[in-house]
Scaffold this motif. Sequence first.
Motif, PDB file in Angstrom:
ATOM      1  N   SER A 101       0.339  -1.082   0.258  1.00  0.00           N
ATOM      2  CA  SER A 101      -0.091  -0.119  -0.381  1.00  0.00           C
ATOM      3  C   SER A 101       0.524   1.115  -0.491  1.00  0.00           C
ATOM      4  CB  SER A 101      -0.751  -0.356   1.441  1.00  0.00           C
ATOM      5  OG  SER A 101      -0.182   0.129   2.329  1.00  0.00           O
ATOM      6  N   ALA A 102       0.193   2.542  -0.577  1.00  0.00           N
ATOM      7  CA  ALA A 102       1.145   3.812  -0.389  1.00  0.00           C
ATOM      8  C   ALA A 102       1.741   3.673   1.119  1.00  0.00           C
ATOM      9  CB  ALA A 102       0.211   4.987  -0.406  1.00  0.00           C
ATOM     10  N   GLY A 103       0.636   3.813   1.813  1.00  0.00           N
ATOM     11  CA  GLY A 103       0.981   3.632   3.717  1.00  0.00           C
ATOM     12  C   GLY A 103       2.735   3.145   3.699  1.00  0.00           C
ATOM     13  N   GLU A 104       2.374   1.964   3.412  1.00  0.00           N
ATOM     14  CA  GLU A 104       3.436   0.696   3.434  1.00  0.00           C
ATOM     15  C   GLU A 104       5.043   1.012   2.864  1.00  0.00           C
ATOM     16  OE1 GLU A 104       0.949  -3.735   4.438  1.00  0.00           O
ATOM     17  OE2 GLU A 104       1.976  -2.788   2.130  1.00  0.00           O
ATOM     18  N   CYS A 105       4.535   1.916   1.794  1.00  0.00           N
ATOM     19  CA  CYS A 105       6.244   2.065   0.548  1.00  0.00           C
ATOM     20  C   CYS A 105       6.275   3.710   1.852  1.00  0.00           C
ATOM     21  CB  CYS A 105       5.558   2.616  -0.302  1.00  0.00           C
ATOM     22  SG  CYS A 105       4.706   1.321  -1.272  1.00  0.00           S
ATOM     23  N   GLU A 106       5.120   4.426   2.869  1.00  0.00           N
ATOM     24  CA  GLU A 106       5.694   5.590   3.135  1.00  0.00           C
ATOM     25  C   GLU A 106       7.105   5.413   4.570  1.00  0.00           C
ATOM     26  OE1 GLU A 106       6.015   8.847   3.470  1.00  0.00           O
ATOM     27  OE2 GLU A 106       6.077   9.327   1.077  1.00  0.00           O
ATOM     28  N   ALA A 107       5.935   4.781   5.291  1.00  0.00           N
ATOM     29  CA  ALA A 107       6.804   3.863   6.133  1.00  0.00           C
ATOM     30  C   ALA A 107       7.740   2.958   6.011  1.00  0.00           C
ATOM     31  CB  ALA A 107       5.312   2.539   7.437  1.00  0.00           C
ATOM     32  N   LEU A 108       8.039   2.721   5.011  1.00  0.00           N
ATOM     33  CA  LEU A 108       9.813   1.437   4.535  1.00  0.00           C
ATOM     34  C   LEU A 108      10.223   2.849   4.446  1.00  0.00           C
ATOM     35  CD1 LEU A 108       8.575  -0.959   2.507  1.00  0.00           C
ATOM     36  CD2 LEU A 108      10.262  -1.573   5.072  1.00  0.00           C
ATOM     37  N   ILE A 109      10.000   3.930   3.927  1.00  0.00           N
ATOM     38  CA  ILE A 109      11.194   5.342   3.817  1.00  0.00           C
ATOM     39  C   ILE A 109      11.412   5.793   5.137  1.00  0.00           C
ATOM     40  CG2 ILE A 109      10.925   7.373   2.617  1.00  0.00           C
ATOM     41  CD1 ILE A 109       9.270   6.768  -0.548  1.00  0.00           C
ATOM     42  N   GLU A 110      10.416   6.593   5.452  1.00  0.00           N
ATOM     43  CA  GLU A 110      10.857   6.754   6.680  1.00  0.00           C
ATOM     44  C   GLU A 110      11.645   5.911   7.830  1.00  0.00           C
ATOM     45  OE1 GLU A 110      10.901  10.088   6.668  1.00  0.00           O
ATOM     46  OE2 GLU A 110      10.078  10.271   4.628  1.00  0.00           O
ATOM     47  N   ALA A 111      11.520   4.650   7.879  1.00  0.00           N
ATOM     48  CA  ALA A 111      11.920   4.187   8.852  1.00  0.00           C
ATOM     49  C   ALA A 111      13.623   3.760   8.712  1.00  0.00           C
ATOM     50  CB  ALA A 111      11.649   2.501   8.847  1.00  0.00           C
ATOM     51  N   ALA A 112      13.736   3.628   7.314  1.00  0.00           N
ATOM     52  CA  ALA A 112      14.839   3.376   6.024  1.00  0.00           C
ATOM     53  C   ALA A 112      15.813   4.832   6.917  1.00  0.00           C
ATOM     54  CB  ALA A 112      15.268   2.942   5.218  1.00  0.00           C
ATOM     55  N   ARG A 113      15.004   5.944   6.351  1.00  0.00           N
ATOM     56  CA  ARG A 113      15.778   7.143   5.293  1.00  0.00           C
ATOM     57  C   ARG A 113      17.252   7.439   6.861  1.00  0.00           C
ATOM     58  NH1 ARG A 113      13.674  11.812   2.717  1.00  0.00           N
ATOM     59  NH2 ARG A 113      11.643  10.634   2.623  1.00  0.00           N
ATOM     60  N   ASN A 167      13.659 -18.255   4.585  1.00  0.00           N
ATOM     61  CA  ASN A 167      14.934 -18.086   3.203  1.00  0.00           C
ATOM     62  C   ASN A 167      15.014 -17.135   2.233  1.00  0.00           C
ATOM     63  OD1 ASN A 167      14.164 -20.782   3.520  1.00  0.00           O
ATOM     64  ND2 ASN A 167      14.388 -21.926   1.553  1.00  0.00           N
ATOM     65  N   GLY A 168      13.904 -15.806   3.643  1.00  0.00           N
ATOM     66  CA  GLY A 168      14.612 -14.595   2.574  1.00  0.00           C
ATOM     67  C   GLY A 168      15.628 -13.976   3.399  1.00  0.00           C
ATOM     68  N   GLU A 169      16.594 -12.572   2.836  1.00  0.00           N
ATOM     69  CA  GLU A 169      17.387 -12.398   3.732  1.00  0.00           C
ATOM     70  C   GLU A 169      16.537 -11.006   4.022  1.00  0.00           C
ATOM     71  OE1 GLU A 169      20.783 -10.641   0.822  1.00  0.00           O
ATOM     72  OE2 GLU A 169      21.065 -12.602  -0.148  1.00  0.00           O
ATOM     73  N   GLY A 170      16.948 -10.064   4.326  1.00  0.00           N
ATOM     74  CA  GLY A 170      16.638  -8.613   5.316  1.00  0.00           C
ATOM     75  C   GLY A 170      15.894  -8.094   4.531  1.00  0.00           C
ATOM     76  N   LEU A 171      14.864  -7.607   4.095  1.00  0.00           N
ATOM     77  CA  LEU A 171      14.444  -6.666   3.219  1.00  0.00           C
ATOM     78  C   LEU A 171      15.539  -5.746   3.336  1.00  0.00           C
ATOM     79  CD1 LEU A 171      10.913  -4.797   4.273  1.00  0.00           C
ATOM     80  CD2 LEU A 171      12.112  -6.036   1.824  1.00  0.00           C
ATOM     81  N   GLN A 172      16.077  -5.184   1.952  1.00  0.00           N
ATOM     82  CA  GLN A 172      17.183  -4.005   1.377  1.00  0.00           C
ATOM     83  C   GLN A 172      17.325  -2.758   1.087  1.00  0.00           C
ATOM     84  OE1 GLN A 172      19.571  -3.782  -1.973  1.00  0.00           O
ATOM     85  NE2 GLN A 172      21.432  -2.867  -0.138  1.00  0.00           N
ATOM     86  N   VAL A 173      16.157  -1.673   1.427  1.00  0.00           N
ATOM     87  CA  VAL A 173      16.045  -0.164   0.922  1.00  0.00           C
ATOM     88  C   VAL A 173      17.517   0.457   0.219  1.00  0.00           C
ATOM     89  CG1 VAL A 173      14.661   1.570   1.472  1.00  0.00           C
ATOM     90  CG2 VAL A 173      14.413  -0.472   2.775  1.00  0.00           C
ATOM     91  N   LEU A 174      16.708   0.532  -1.172  1.00  0.00           N
ATOM     92  CA  LEU A 174      17.893   1.720  -2.085  1.00  0.00           C
ATOM     93  C   LEU A 174      17.012   2.813  -2.236  1.00  0.00           C
ATOM     94  CD1 LEU A 174      19.333  -0.333  -3.994  1.00  0.00           C
ATOM     95  CD2 LEU A 174      20.068  -0.199  -2.371  1.00  0.00           C
ATOM     96  N   ARG A 175      18.145   4.159  -2.291  1.00  0.00           N
ATOM     97  CA  ARG A 175      17.167   5.547  -2.781  1.00  0.00           C
ATOM     98  C   ARG A 175      18.214   5.900  -3.576  1.00  0.00           C
ATOM     99  NH1 ARG A 175      17.574  11.144   0.552  1.00  0.00           N
ATOM    100  NH2 ARG A 175      19.270  10.189   1.071  1.00  0.00           N
ATOM    101  N   TYR A 176      17.971   6.102  -5.224  1.00  0.00           N
ATOM    102  CA  TYR A 176      18.292   6.611  -6.106  1.00  0.00           C
ATOM    103  C   TYR A 176      18.270   7.901  -6.560  1.00  0.00           C
ATOM    104  CZ  TYR A 176      18.647   1.818  -7.767  1.00  0.00           C
ATOM    105  OH  TYR A 176      18.595  -0.492  -8.007  1.00  0.00           O
ATOM    106  N   GLN A 215       8.785   4.048  -4.559  1.00  0.00           N
ATOM    107  CA  GLN A 215       8.758   6.311  -4.565  1.00  0.00           C
ATOM    108  C   GLN A 215       9.465   6.089  -6.714  1.00  0.00           C
ATOM    109  OE1 GLN A 215       9.472   9.321  -2.579  1.00  0.00           O
ATOM    110  NE2 GLN A 215      10.569   9.246  -4.211  1.00  0.00           N
ATOM    111  N   GLU A 216       8.388   6.056  -7.157  1.00  0.00           N
ATOM    112  CA  GLU A 216       8.891   6.070  -8.337  1.00  0.00           C
ATOM    113  C   GLU A 216       9.648   7.724  -8.886  1.00  0.00           C
ATOM    114  OE1 GLU A 216       4.658   5.551  -8.553  1.00  0.00           O
ATOM    115  OE2 GLU A 216       4.392   7.728 -10.497  1.00  0.00           O
ATOM    116  N   PRO A 217      10.662   7.517  -9.502  1.00  0.00           N
ATOM    117  CA  PRO A 217      11.287   8.811 -10.061  1.00  0.00           C
ATOM    118  C   PRO A 217      10.242  10.204 -11.144  1.00  0.00           C
ATOM    119  CG  PRO A 217      12.127   7.426 -10.944  1.00  0.00           C
ATOM    120  CD  PRO A 217      11.312   6.719 -10.599  1.00  0.00           C
ATOM    121  N   GLU A 218      10.659  10.621 -10.846  1.00  0.00           N
ATOM    122  CA  GLU A 218       9.131  11.669 -11.785  1.00  0.00           C
ATOM    123  C   GLU A 218      10.599  11.414 -13.498  1.00  0.00           C
ATOM    124  OE1 GLU A 218      10.716  16.084 -11.350  1.00  0.00           O
ATOM    125  OE2 GLU A 218      10.645  15.361  -9.176  1.00  0.00           O
TER     126      GLU A 218
END
Length: 278
Positions: A101-113, A167-176, A215-218
């Motif tokens: 969901s959009a809320g999950e995307c936002e929450a992951l970004i804010e926790a990772a930032r 069998n999963g690695e932990g989630l990796q968050v990337l910002r470009y 988050q999609e880039p422009e």
Amino acid sequence: MPAPNTPSKTSQVITRELHAWIAAERAQGHGHDTILQAMLYAGWEHQVAAEALTSTPPPPLPVPWPELASSHMRLDGGDRLVELTTVMREPDIIVFENLLSAGECEALIEAARPRLHRSLTVSVETGGEEVHKDRTSEGMFFTRGENALTQRIEARIARLLEWPIENGEGLQVLRYRPGTEYKPHYDYFDPAEPGTPAILERGGQRVATLIMYLQEPESGGATVFPDVRLQVVPKRGHAVFFNYSQPHRCSQSLHGGMPVLAGEKWIATKWLRESVFT
Ligand code: PD2
Ligand code: ZN
């Protein structure tokens, strides 16, 4: 068994028979160096023998692939129905819509930032991590099951892809940021590299990748699969999944993140291993 045919000095051709012999030797548990020595002893030139070894694909491993027969359009992620927009076979690639969901995307970004650092790649020489020029994003790792949000997303992925959560690695968050990219590469660990055995001790090979767009880039930032000339355009909440049963270029799993031209692209990547990742 001795290596097939005694090659002439002038023409050493890598035949199907040679590939089959290398595969059979591996199946008997012989390692890279033992097989190479046997080939050198049989008269193969070092360069040809080494090329024959790297061009012989290893046997296929079981890989995650969801059951698509009964419902082609939607899959049950447990707490969420997830839509499919694109399915390709050989190579196996799926594009999911609304996996997050959009809320999950936002929450992951804010926790990772606050935890972002220049991204590292696993060093194939040592098995450790290093900064690499082909990967100019910034990133961080959550440990598996680190918080309620990552637990929920991990459970959804496990259900969707029918692959054990362990069998999963932990989630990796990337910002470009604009100008950053991830040049085409394979996500599996190259069996010919010296650091690979140490990496494989923690859950075996990587067998699949799920890239979730937070988050999609422009502009820019598509995920590309050069072998099949496919580009997946990032959209918030969508994801691209692909598997690779052989840690070899025959998997056609070469992929990259194209340069971001404007705005910021954020993703979360989940890599799935053969067995329990520790
Ligand atoms: O951001 C991407 O599109 C991308 C491309 C290639 C991510 C990865 N690989 C990855 O996380 O492995
Ligand atoms: Zn990748």
